[in-house]
Enzyme design. Structure first.
Site, PDB file in Angstrom:
ATOM      1  N   ARG A  67     -11.016  -4.342  -6.370  1.00 27.35           N
ATOM      2  CA  ARG A  67     -11.318  -4.607  -7.782  1.00 27.35           C
ATOM      3  C   ARG A  67     -10.755  -5.968  -8.181  1.00 27.35           C
ATOM      4  O   ARG A  67      -9.622  -6.301  -7.847  1.00 27.35           O
ATOM      5  CB  ARG A  67     -10.708  -3.513  -8.656  1.00 27.35           C
ATOM      6  N   ASP A  78       0.427   8.570  -3.702  1.00 22.91           N
ATOM      7  CA  ASP A  78       0.869   9.036  -5.016  1.00 22.91           C
ATOM      8  C   ASP A  78       1.961  10.096  -4.879  1.00 22.91           C
ATOM      9  O   ASP A  78       2.934  10.106  -5.630  1.00 22.91           O
ATOM     10  CB  ASP A  78      -0.324   9.598  -5.789  1.00 22.91           C
ATOM     11  N   ALA A 115      -7.966  -5.866  10.069  1.00 22.44           N
ATOM     12  CA  ALA A 115      -7.186  -7.107  10.009  1.00 22.44           C
ATOM     13  C   ALA A 115      -6.567  -7.333   8.639  1.00 22.44           C
ATOM     14  O   ALA A 115      -5.798  -8.280   8.452  1.00 22.44           O
ATOM     15  CB  ALA A 115      -8.072  -8.299  10.368  1.00 22.44           C
ATOM     16  N   GLY A 116      -6.883  -6.457   7.674  1.00 22.49           N
ATOM     17  CA  GLY A 116      -6.277  -6.561   6.352  1.00 22.49           C
ATOM     18  C   GLY A 116      -4.838  -6.091   6.362  1.00 22.49           C
ATOM     19  O   GLY A 116      -4.333  -5.583   7.369  1.00 22.49           O
ATOM     20  N   ASN A 117      -4.169  -6.247   5.246  1.00 23.88           N
ATOM     21  CA  ASN A 117      -2.741  -5.929   5.182  1.00 23.88           C
ATOM     22  C   ASN A 117      -2.458  -4.467   5.506  1.00 23.88           C
ATOM     23  O   ASN A 117      -1.509  -4.149   6.235  1.00 23.88           O
ATOM     24  CB  ASN A 117      -2.191  -6.281   3.798  1.00 23.88           C
ATOM     25  N   VAL A 176      -9.491   5.541   2.431  1.00 22.69           N
ATOM     26  CA  VAL A 176      -8.384   4.873   1.746  1.00 22.69           C
ATOM     27  C   VAL A 176      -8.913   3.852   0.742  1.00 22.69           C
ATOM     28  O   VAL A 176      -8.373   3.693  -0.347  1.00 22.69           O
ATOM     29  CB  VAL A 176      -7.458   4.178   2.767  1.00 22.69           C
ATOM     30  N   GLY A 177      -9.979   3.134   1.110  1.00 23.23           N
ATOM     31  CA  GLY A 177     -10.535   2.107   0.250  1.00 23.23           C
ATOM     32  C   GLY A 177     -10.974   2.662  -1.090  1.00 23.23           C
ATOM     33  O   GLY A 177     -11.671   3.678  -1.156  1.00 23.23           O
ATOM     34  N   HIS A 195      -7.388   9.573  -7.192  1.00 23.64           N
ATOM     35  CA  HIS A 195      -6.405   8.524  -6.880  1.00 23.64           C
ATOM     36  C   HIS A 195      -6.668   7.370  -7.847  1.00 23.64           C
ATOM     37  O   HIS A 195      -7.324   6.376  -7.510  1.00 23.64           O
ATOM     38  CB  HIS A 195      -6.544   8.066  -5.434  1.00 23.64           C
ATOM     39  N   ASN A 199     -19.077  -0.715  -3.970  1.00 26.62           N
ATOM     40  CA  ASN A 199     -18.639  -0.093  -2.726  1.00 26.62           C
ATOM     41  C   ASN A 199     -19.560   1.030  -2.267  1.00 26.62           C
ATOM     42  O   ASN A 199     -19.541   1.407  -1.087  1.00 26.62           O
ATOM     43  CB  ASN A 199     -17.208   0.442  -2.881  1.00 26.62           C
TER      44      ASN A 199
END
Length: 329
Positions: A94, A161, A13-15, A131-132, A189, A107
């Site tokens: 962060r 990137d 549900a996040g962006n 991804v996080g 990353h 995390n």
């Protein structure tokens, strides 16, 4: 009709997750004839939002979408049950005043549980894209808690990137992005990553011969790519979302589709020792795929400048690994 591919998305549900889910459901990634079932995973306070996401999925009437399962993160085994792909988008971001090491420690336990749930419940052919952030080390933690999942199934995202680097090279050269190929992202990353312009090509020619501005390439191009995420936050007041989601899709496509000749795609994976990188570290390399297996491009030669940049990002990833060494057991 073929069996549906089941895809789990954490932080759905996040962006980023929101931008990602609809494009997967549409058939863009796996093709118009491949049915997809989505497992949308969120933390308990956000579960209500997933009801709205599922409603929108229904309203899109995607012919490739066979169903949606909503799961809360307290029951990850349900969320990952029989999944062929797990896209780990969700993590604690962060915040101001937080050191990178603090973020890693916060995390770390999340991805310990993620790895255990993938081990327990995912399909035998599961592939995982983390991804996080910090995604390399989060991926390392999860992988170490899913020992039965082969190490070549684990990826951390550096495609964003690569896309950023290709765009910057194209702008500098005054060409379309499609003209730029073979841009590998080495390492983490993070702001230490090394976008390799020496092996990049523009319309089939070495990028350094087209741009002919070593000072810009070494002192401006690299920091632009390294710090692009921070620049986006400053400009829009929020972190990259649509571009990050797009990069997740590009990563999956890079894994499952044959790589065009003379090109590569970027992701971090479990190092096999190539280029002197510690075996077992999740490290970004330029990659190719035959549509079934992914390989690190071998034989690239690096000058002293490139070697120094790769060493910096390697040292950072070693430090991150040491920070969470107790979570790797």
């Amino acid at each position: 009709m073929s069996k549906p591919i089941r895809v789990a998305i954490t932080g759905a549900a996040g962006n980023i997750g929101y931008a990602l889910a609809f494009r997967i459901a549409s058939g863009e990634v796996f093709g118009p004839d491949q049915p997809v079932h989505l497992n949308l995973v969120e933390v308990p306070p956000i579960m209500k939002s997933l009801v709205g996401v599922e409603m929108e999925m229904e309203d899109c009437a995607f012919p490739t979408l066979t169903g949606v399962t909503r799961c809360d993160s307290d029951h990850l085994e349900e969320g990952f049950a029989d999944c062929n792909w797990v896209l780990c988008v969700g993590s604690i971001p962060r915040k101001a005043g937080m050191e990178r090491s603090d973020l890693i420690r916060i995390n770390g336990p999340i991805f310990t549980n993620t790895g255990k749930a993938i081990q327990a419940a995912a399909a035998k052919d599961v592939r995982v894209v983390v991804v996080g952030n910090p995604c390399n080390t989060n991926c390392l933690i999860a992988m170490n808690h899913a020992p039965d999942v082969p190490r070549d199934r684990w990826f951390a995202m550096t495609m964003l990137d690569e896309n950023r680097a290709k765009s910057q090279l194209a702008k500098k050269a005054g060409v379309q992005v499609k003209s730029v190929k073979n841009v590998g992202i080495w390492g983490n990353h993070s702001a230490t990553q090394y976008p390799d312009f020496f092996h990049a090509t523009i319309d089939g020619k070495p990028a350094v011969d087209v741009i002919k501005d070593d000072k810009w390439l070494q002192t401006e191009f690299i920091p632009i790519v390294q710090k692009r995420g921070a620049a986006v936050i400053e400009a829009r007041g929020a972190s990259s979302a649509a571009s990050a989601a797009n990069a997740v899709l590009d990563t999956v496509k890079g894994i499952i589709r044959p790589t065009a000749a003379g090109s590569c795609f970027s992701a971090a994976l479990c190092s096999d020792g190539s280029y002197g990188i510690d075996e077992g570290l999740i490290f970004g390399y330029p990659l190719t795929s035959d549509g079934k297996s992914v390989k690190i491009i071998q034989g690239q030669q690096h000058n002293d400048f490139a070697k120094s940049k790769i060493q910096i990002t390697l040292d950072e990833l070693r430090s991150e690994r040491d920070t969470v060494k107790d979570l790797l057991k």
